[in-house]
Design a protein around this motif. Structure first.
Motif, PDB file in Angstrom:
ATOM      1  N   LEU A  36     111.282 104.731 -35.839  1.00 49.79           N
ATOM      2  CA  LEU A  36     110.565 104.172 -36.964  1.00 49.79           C
ATOM      3  C   LEU A  36     110.414 102.671 -36.789  1.00 49.79           C
ATOM      4  O   LEU A  36     111.300 102.002 -36.255  1.00 49.79           O
ATOM      5  CB  LEU A  36     111.303 104.454 -38.274  1.00 49.79           C
ATOM      6  N   SER A  37     109.286 102.154 -37.251  1.00 48.40           N
ATOM      7  CA  SER A  37     109.017 100.731 -37.173  1.00 48.40           C
ATOM      8  C   SER A  37     108.747 100.180 -38.558  1.00 48.40           C
ATOM      9  O   SER A  37     108.156 100.851 -39.403  1.00 48.40           O
ATOM     10  CB  SER A  37     107.808 100.448 -36.274  1.00 48.40           C
ATOM     11  N   CYS A  38     109.169  98.953 -38.777  1.00 48.93           N
ATOM     12  CA  CYS A  38     108.900  98.251 -40.022  1.00 48.93           C
ATOM     13  C   CYS A  38     108.449  96.847 -39.677  1.00 48.93           C
ATOM     14  O   CYS A  38     109.244  96.037 -39.186  1.00 48.93           O
ATOM     15  CB  CYS A  38     110.139  98.220 -40.913  1.00 48.93           C
ATOM     16  N   ALA A  39     107.185  96.568 -39.946  1.00 48.67           N
ATOM     17  CA  ALA A  39     106.622  95.258 -39.673  1.00 48.67           C
ATOM     18  C   ALA A  39     106.582  94.435 -40.947  1.00 48.67           C
ATOM     19  O   ALA A  39     106.045  94.883 -41.964  1.00 48.67           O
ATOM     20  CB  ALA A  39     105.220  95.402 -39.087  1.00 48.67           C
ATOM     21  N   ALA A  40     107.132  93.247 -40.881  1.00 45.39           N
ATOM     22  CA  ALA A  40     107.179  92.354 -42.030  1.00 45.39           C
ATOM     23  C   ALA A  40     106.139  91.255 -41.891  1.00 45.39           C
ATOM     24  O   ALA A  40     105.876  90.758 -40.794  1.00 45.39           O
ATOM     25  CB  ALA A  40     108.571  91.740 -42.179  1.00 45.39           C
ATOM     26  N   SER A  41     105.576  90.873 -43.008  1.00 47.71           N
ATOM     27  CA  SER A  41     104.640  89.765 -43.041  1.00 47.71           C
ATOM     28  C   SER A  41     104.837  88.990 -44.335  1.00 47.71           C
ATOM     29  O   SER A  41     105.455  89.476 -45.277  1.00 47.71           O
ATOM     30  CB  SER A  41     103.191  90.252 -42.919  1.00 47.71           C
ATOM     31  N   GLY A  42     104.306  87.788 -44.367  1.00 54.02           N
ATOM     32  CA  GLY A  42     104.458  86.938 -45.526  1.00 54.02           C
ATOM     33  C   GLY A  42     105.519  85.882 -45.298  1.00 54.02           C
ATOM     34  O   GLY A  42     105.556  85.250 -44.244  1.00 54.02           O
ATOM     35  N   SER A  43     106.399  85.727 -46.270  1.00 50.77           N
ATOM     36  CA  SER A  43     107.435  84.705 -46.213  1.00 50.77           C
ATOM     37  C   SER A  43     108.636  85.200 -45.420  1.00 50.77           C
ATOM     38  O   SER A  43     109.705  85.488 -45.972  1.00 50.77           O
ATOM     39  CB  SER A  43     107.852  84.298 -47.626  1.00 50.77           C
ATOM     40  N   ILE A  44     108.455  85.279 -44.114  1.00 45.68           N
ATOM     41  CA  ILE A  44     109.490  85.829 -43.240  1.00 45.68           C
ATOM     42  C   ILE A  44     110.767  84.995 -43.285  1.00 45.68           C
ATOM     43  O   ILE A  44     111.874  85.542 -43.234  1.00 45.68           O
ATOM     44  CB  ILE A  44     108.978  85.929 -41.789  1.00 45.68           C
ATOM     45  N   SER A  45     110.636  83.702 -43.387  1.00 44.59           N
ATOM     46  CA  SER A  45     111.804  82.829 -43.338  1.00 44.59           C
ATOM     47  C   SER A  45     112.751  83.035 -44.504  1.00 44.59           C
ATOM     48  O   SER A  45     113.917  82.638 -44.432  1.00 44.59           O
ATOM     49  CB  SER A  45     111.367  81.370 -43.279  1.00 44.59           C
ATOM     50  N   SER A  46     112.288  83.664 -45.575  1.00 46.76           N
ATOM     51  CA  SER A  46     113.129  83.884 -46.742  1.00 46.76           C
ATOM     52  C   SER A  46     114.027  85.107 -46.611  1.00 46.76           C
ATOM     53  O   SER A  46     114.921  85.299 -47.434  1.00 46.76           O
ATOM     54  CB  SER A  46     112.272  84.029 -47.997  1.00 46.76           C
ATOM     55  N   ILE A  47     113.811  85.934 -45.612  1.00 46.47           N
ATOM     56  CA  ILE A  47     114.549  87.179 -45.464  1.00 46.47           C
ATOM     57  C   ILE A  47     115.917  86.925 -44.846  1.00 46.47           C
ATOM     58  O   ILE A  47     116.029  86.288 -43.804  1.00 46.47           O
ATOM     59  CB  ILE A  47     113.761  88.179 -44.600  1.00 46.47           C
ATOM     60  N   ASN A  48     116.951  87.439 -45.493  1.00 42.41           N
ATOM     61  CA  ASN A  48     118.308  87.334 -44.983  1.00 42.41           C
ATOM     62  C   ASN A  48     118.747  88.570 -44.210  1.00 42.41           C
ATOM     63  O   ASN A  48     119.559  88.474 -43.287  1.00 42.41           O
ATOM     64  CB  ASN A  48     119.303  87.104 -46.122  1.00 42.41           C
ATOM     65  N   ALA A  49     118.219  89.720 -44.608  1.00 38.14           N
ATOM     66  CA  ALA A  49     118.601  90.964 -43.966  1.00 38.14           C
ATOM     67  C   ALA A  49     117.496  91.982 -44.159  1.00 38.14           C
ATOM     68  O   ALA A  49     116.726  91.923 -45.124  1.00 38.14           O
ATOM     69  CB  ALA A  49     119.915  91.500 -44.539  1.00 38.14           C
ATOM     70  N   MET A  50     117.422  92.923 -43.241  1.00 35.32           N
ATOM     71  CA  MET A  50     116.493  94.032 -43.351  1.00 35.32           C
ATOM     72  C   MET A  50     117.230  95.318 -43.037  1.00 35.32           C
ATOM     73  O   MET A  50     118.253  95.310 -42.349  1.00 35.32           O
ATOM     74  CB  MET A  50     115.300  93.864 -42.414  1.00 35.32           C
ATOM     75  N   GLY A  51     116.707  96.406 -43.556  1.00 33.10           N
ATOM     76  CA  GLY A  51     117.366  97.663 -43.305  1.00 33.10           C
ATOM     77  C   GLY A  51     116.515  98.846 -43.676  1.00 33.10           C
ATOM     78  O   GLY A  51     115.347  98.716 -44.067  1.00 33.10           O
ATOM     79  N   TRP A  52     117.127  99.998 -43.515  1.00 31.75           N
ATOM     80  CA  TRP A  52     116.486 101.265 -43.820  1.00 31.75           C
ATOM     81  C   TRP A  52     117.325 102.043 -44.815  1.00 31.75           C
ATOM     82  O   TRP A  52     118.551 102.125 -44.676  1.00 31.75           O
ATOM     83  CB  TRP A  52     116.306 102.108 -42.555  1.00 31.75           C
ATOM     84  N   TYR A  53     116.668 102.596 -45.802  1.00 37.01           N
ATOM     85  CA  TYR A  53     117.260 103.524 -46.741  1.00 37.01           C
ATOM     86  C   TYR A  53     116.489 104.829 -46.675  1.00 37.01           C
ATOM     87  O   TYR A  53     115.348 104.864 -46.211  1.00 37.01           O
ATOM     88  CB  TYR A  53     117.218 102.982 -48.166  1.00 37.01           C
ATOM     89  N   ARG A  54     117.106 105.891 -47.155  1.00 39.64           N
ATOM     90  CA  ARG A  54     116.397 107.148 -47.217  1.00 39.64           C
ATOM     91  C   ARG A  54     116.742 107.877 -48.504  1.00 39.64           C
ATOM     92  O   ARG A  54     117.805 107.674 -49.080  1.00 39.64           O
ATOM     93  CB  ARG A  54     116.705 108.035 -46.006  1.00 39.64           C
ATOM     94  N   GLN A  55     115.835 108.727 -48.923  1.00 41.58           N
ATOM     95  CA  GLN A  55     116.052 109.519 -50.115  1.00 41.58           C
ATOM     96  C   GLN A  55     115.460 110.904 -49.910  1.00 41.58           C
ATOM     97  O   GLN A  55     114.265 111.047 -49.652  1.00 41.58           O
ATOM     98  CB  GLN A  55     115.432 108.864 -51.344  1.00 41.58           C
TER      99      GLN A  55
END
Length: 119
Positions: free
Chosen positions: A20-39
Motif C-alpha cells: 500500500l502507498s500513501c502520498a502526502a501533499s500540502g503542509s508536509i513540514s507540519s507532519i510529525n508521524a504517519m501511519g496506517w490504521y484499519r477497520q
C-alpha cells in the motif's frame, strides 16, 4: 492542510502480498508521524503501523512479523508492505498523518483503500 491519497488495495488470495502507498501533499513540514490504521466490519479501528519523522516505527500486535512500514521522503510517500495475507486482514486501510502542536494533535486521514483476502 494535508492531503493523503492511498493506493494499492485490492483482492488477494491468502498467502499473497500487497504494498500500500500513501502520498502526502500540502503542509508536509507540519507532519510529525504517519501511519496506517484499519477497520473491519463490526470491529474497532486499530493501529497497524506508524513511523515518526525521526524514522522510528511501531506496529500493532496483530500484524507484527508480516507488515513493514517504510517511507520515501523524496516522494513524500509512506508504504505498507503486507506479506502472508490472511482472511482476517480484510479491512479498509486508512493512511494517517499527525501534526502535534501541544496540547493538541491534528489528525489527517485518507479516503481508505479496501484490502480483501479471499480464495
Amino acid at each position: 492542510q494535508v492531503q493523503l491519497v492511498e493506493s494499492g488495495g485490492g483482492l488477494v488470495q491468502p498467502g499473497g502480498s500487497l504494498r500500500l502507498s500513501c502520498a502526502a501533499s500540502g503542509s508536509i513540514s507540519s507532519i510529525n508521524a504517519m501511519g496506517w490504521y484499519r477497520q473491519a466490519p463490526g470491529k474497532e479501528r486499530e493501529l497497524v503501523a506508524a513511523i515518526t519523522r525521526g524514522g522510528i516505527s511501531n506496529y500493532g500486535d496483530s500484524v507484527k512479523g508480516r507488515f513493514t512500514i517504510s517511507r520515501d521522503t523524496a516522494k513524500n510517500t509512506v508504504y505498507l508492505q503486507i506479506d502472508s495475507l490472511k482472511p482476517e486482514d480484510t479491512a479498509v486501510y486508512y493512511c494517517n498523518a499527525a501534526s502535534t502542536k501541544w496540547p493538541t494533535t491534528f489528525n489527517y486521514w485518507g479516503q481508505g483503500t479496501q484490502v480483501t483476502v479471499s480464495s
